[in-house]
Design a protein around this motif. Structure first.
Motif, PDB file in Angstrom:
ATOM      1  N   LEU A 120       0.909  -1.236  -0.172  1.00  0.00           N
ATOM      2  CA  LEU A 120       0.013   0.172  -0.041  1.00  0.00           C
ATOM      3  C   LEU A 120       0.843   1.343  -0.118  1.00  0.00           C
ATOM      4  O   LEU A 120       0.630   2.096  -0.766  1.00  0.00           O
ATOM      5  CB  LEU A 120      -0.936  -0.089   1.188  1.00  0.00           C
ATOM      6  N   GLU A 121       1.956   1.285   0.864  1.00  0.00           N
ATOM      7  CA  GLU A 121       2.557   2.674   1.030  1.00  0.00           C
ATOM      8  C   GLU A 121       3.289   3.226   0.028  1.00  0.00           C
ATOM      9  O   GLU A 121       3.112   4.612  -0.221  1.00  0.00           O
ATOM     10  CB  GLU A 121       3.394   2.743   2.216  1.00  0.00           C
ATOM     11  N   PRO A 122       3.878   2.314  -1.186  1.00  0.00           N
ATOM     12  CA  PRO A 122       4.421   3.156  -1.858  1.00  0.00           C
ATOM     13  C   PRO A 122       3.673   3.741  -2.894  1.00  0.00           C
ATOM     14  O   PRO A 122       3.718   4.971  -3.514  1.00  0.00           O
ATOM     15  CB  PRO A 122       5.283   1.846  -2.714  1.00  0.00           C
ATOM     16  N   ALA A 123       2.487   3.030  -3.274  1.00  0.00           N
ATOM     17  CA  ALA A 123       1.565   3.646  -4.053  1.00  0.00           C
ATOM     18  C   ALA A 123       0.806   5.019  -3.463  1.00  0.00           C
ATOM     19  O   ALA A 123       0.686   5.813  -4.161  1.00  0.00           O
ATOM     20  CB  ALA A 123       0.372   2.596  -4.207  1.00  0.00           C
ATOM     21  N   MET A 124       0.619   4.932  -2.364  1.00  0.00           N
ATOM     22  CA  MET A 124       0.048   5.930  -1.569  1.00  0.00           C
ATOM     23  C   MET A 124       0.829   7.144  -1.501  1.00  0.00           C
ATOM     24  O   MET A 124       0.489   8.232  -1.891  1.00  0.00           O
ATOM     25  CB  MET A 124      -0.516   5.480  -0.055  1.00  0.00           C
ATOM     26  N   ASP A 125       2.314   6.918  -1.104  1.00  0.00           N
ATOM     27  CA  ASP A 125       3.289   8.054  -1.224  1.00  0.00           C
ATOM     28  C   ASP A 125       3.197   8.689  -2.473  1.00  0.00           C
ATOM     29  O   ASP A 125       3.380   9.907  -2.654  1.00  0.00           O
ATOM     30  CB  ASP A 125       4.613   7.494  -0.908  1.00  0.00           C
ATOM     31  N   PHE A 126       3.202   7.684  -3.795  1.00  0.00           N
ATOM     32  CA  PHE A 126       3.004   8.114  -5.189  1.00  0.00           C
ATOM     33  C   PHE A 126       1.753   9.228  -5.214  1.00  0.00           C
ATOM     34  O   PHE A 126       1.971  10.392  -5.732  1.00  0.00           O
ATOM     35  CB  PHE A 126       3.209   7.202  -6.159  1.00  0.00           C
ATOM     36  N   VAL A 127       0.910   8.817  -4.921  1.00  0.00           N
ATOM     37  CA  VAL A 127      -0.500   9.555  -5.271  1.00  0.00           C
ATOM     38  C   VAL A 127      -0.612  10.738  -4.357  1.00  0.00           C
ATOM     39  O   VAL A 127      -1.205  11.956  -4.867  1.00  0.00           O
ATOM     40  CB  VAL A 127      -1.613   8.701  -5.024  1.00  0.00           C
ATOM     41  N   ARG A 128      -0.246  10.693  -3.175  1.00  0.00           N
ATOM     42  CA  ARG A 128      -0.459  11.847  -2.054  1.00  0.00           C
ATOM     43  C   ARG A 128       0.252  12.898  -2.526  1.00  0.00           C
ATOM     44  O   ARG A 128       0.010  14.114  -2.227  1.00  0.00           O
ATOM     45  CB  ARG A 128      -0.208  11.351  -0.701  1.00  0.00           C
ATOM     46  N   GLY A 145      -8.419  14.361  -1.292  1.00  0.00           N
ATOM     47  CA  GLY A 145      -7.623  15.286  -0.543  1.00  0.00           C
ATOM     48  C   GLY A 145      -7.325  14.819   0.836  1.00  0.00           C
ATOM     49  O   GLY A 145      -6.312  15.231   1.395  1.00  0.00           O
ATOM     50  N   THR A 146      -8.120  13.839   1.238  1.00  0.00           N
ATOM     51  CA  THR A 146      -7.903  13.723   2.644  1.00  0.00           C
ATOM     52  C   THR A 146      -7.490  11.974   3.058  1.00  0.00           C
ATOM     53  O   THR A 146      -6.712  11.452   3.744  1.00  0.00           O
ATOM     54  CB  THR A 146      -8.969  13.572   3.495  1.00  0.00           C
ATOM     55  N   PHE A 147      -7.890  11.086   1.914  1.00  0.00           N
ATOM     56  CA  PHE A 147      -7.829   9.497   2.041  1.00  0.00           C
ATOM     57  C   PHE A 147      -6.327   9.429   2.205  1.00  0.00           C
ATOM     58  O   PHE A 147      -5.738   8.310   2.940  1.00  0.00           O
ATOM     59  CB  PHE A 147      -8.376   8.763   0.998  1.00  0.00           C
ATOM     60  N   PHE A 148      -5.615   9.441   1.196  1.00  0.00           N
ATOM     61  CA  PHE A 148      -4.154   9.097   1.027  1.00  0.00           C
ATOM     62  C   PHE A 148      -3.306   9.748   2.267  1.00  0.00           C
ATOM     63  O   PHE A 148      -2.230   8.807   2.802  1.00  0.00           O
ATOM     64  CB  PHE A 148      -3.475   9.561  -0.300  1.00  0.00           C
ATOM     65  N   GLN A 149      -3.379  10.713   2.647  1.00  0.00           N
ATOM     66  CA  GLN A 149      -2.623  11.262   3.939  1.00  0.00           C
ATOM     67  C   GLN A 149      -3.120  10.642   5.124  1.00  0.00           C
ATOM     68  O   GLN A 149      -2.280  10.218   6.075  1.00  0.00           O
ATOM     69  CB  GLN A 149      -2.647  12.657   3.985  1.00  0.00           C
ATOM     70  N   MET A 150      -4.358  10.268   5.263  1.00  0.00           N
ATOM     71  CA  MET A 150      -5.108   9.636   6.295  1.00  0.00           C
ATOM     72  C   MET A 150      -4.470   8.203   6.513  1.00  0.00           C
ATOM     73  O   MET A 150      -4.183   7.931   7.828  1.00  0.00           O
ATOM     74  CB  MET A 150      -6.630   9.812   6.349  1.00  0.00           C
ATOM     75  N   LEU A 151      -4.448   7.573   5.555  1.00  0.00           N
ATOM     76  CA  LEU A 151      -3.891   6.122   5.466  1.00  0.00           C
ATOM     77  C   LEU A 151      -2.466   6.042   6.020  1.00  0.00           C
ATOM     78  O   LEU A 151      -2.170   5.416   6.884  1.00  0.00           O
ATOM     79  CB  LEU A 151      -4.250   5.537   4.199  1.00  0.00           C
TER      80      LEU A 151
END
Length: 284
Positions: A125-133, A162-168
């Motif tokens: 999850l986290e590499p993809a979330m870092d990419f999108v955020r 705007g909130t999901f990726f940072q929140m995760l």
């Protein structure tokens, strides 16, 4: 002559001296203050920007059309409430923020718990979330309009993005801060993996997760105003944009103050909820 034994007996007969307790200093590092003192200082902090506003307005440096007086802003707010549909703008903005924020929370909470607990989930999850955020949520507005249309779905989707990726990611960090000693103690007592997650890790990380919710709720309001300024015909953000077109700066100021008050009230509710749910953390 007094013998050493007599001197010892005299010392024992004297009342014990207790060191006088010093009153805690107001500016001591991580010190505590009374609730009355805290409230008084908080009022000063809120009043100072308004005092600076009044002083700058009275100086005449900035024309009144660009910076109206607080009285003019208050009068315009009353007009907004009585004649310009403030109630509808207020409730539609509240509903959009609530739907977008709780949609993010419902998805980010379990995924953040998994990512912070299990390394394979973190790697997934986290590499993809870092990419999108790092992609600005504002840039997603045209896509949301194409995918969701100009209805409510596009505004809620912008708040979600705007909130999901940072929140995760913040939830996952909160979970990782749970001391490993607690997990090892549960393992020693024979707890299953599910029991460790739901009875040890989640309760221990819950206070920090609630603080994360307080932070991301402020971001939700930021993206709401962006969404309402781009594609909306109602809401506080739309009212601010409409006021800008007609140089109605008094209504712009009123809208900004309303958003600030709503955010302050919501933050205080979450702060009170934190105290109620986790009383053992009071004073930390």
């Amino acid at each position: 002559m007094k013998t050493p034994r007599d001197e010892d007996a005299g010392e024992a007969a004297r009342p014990a001296r207790h060191p006088t307790r010093k009153k805690p200093k107001l500016w001591s590092i991580r010190g505590q203050v009374t609730s009355q003192t805290y409230f008084f200082i908080a009022c000063i902090g809120i009043a100072l920007p308004f005092a600076a506003w009044i002083a700058l307005n009275s100086s005449g440096v900035v024309p009144r059309i660009f910076m109206p007086t607080p009285i003019a802003v208050g009068e315009r707010f009353i007009t907004w409430v009585s004649d310009e549909g403030f109630g509808g703008d207020f409730w539609i903005s509240i509903s959009r923020v609530s739907l977008g924020f709780f949609a993010s929370l419902a998805l980010a909470l379990p995924l953040g718990l998994l990512s912070g607990t299990f390394k394979p989930a973190e790697a997934l999850l986290e590499p993809a979330m870092d990419f999108v955020r790092y992609m600005p949520a504002v840039a997603f507005v045209p896509l949301m309009l194409l995918w969701c249309g100009v209805g409510e779905g596009s505004k809620i989707a912008v708040i979600f993005v705007g909130t999901f990726f940072q929140m995760l990611l913040m939830f996952a960090d909160d979970v990782r801060r749970v001391p490993m000693q607690q997990i090892e103690a549960a393992q020693t007592m024979g707890a299953t993996r599910r029991e460790i997650v739901y009875r040890v890790i989640f309760p221990s990380a819950a206070p920090a997760m609630l603080t994360t919710c307080r932070i991301t709720l402020g971001w939700a309001w930021t993206y709401l105003v962006v969404a309402e300024m781009v594609a909306a015909n109602s809401g506080i953000g739309y009212a601010i944009l409409k006021a800008q077109r007609f140089l109605a700066t008094d209504k712009i100021f009123a809208g900004l103050i309303v958003i600030g008050l709503i955010g302050l009230i919501q933050d205080q509710i979450l702060r009170a909820l934190h105290t109620v749910l986790f009383p053992y953390l009071k004073g930390r």
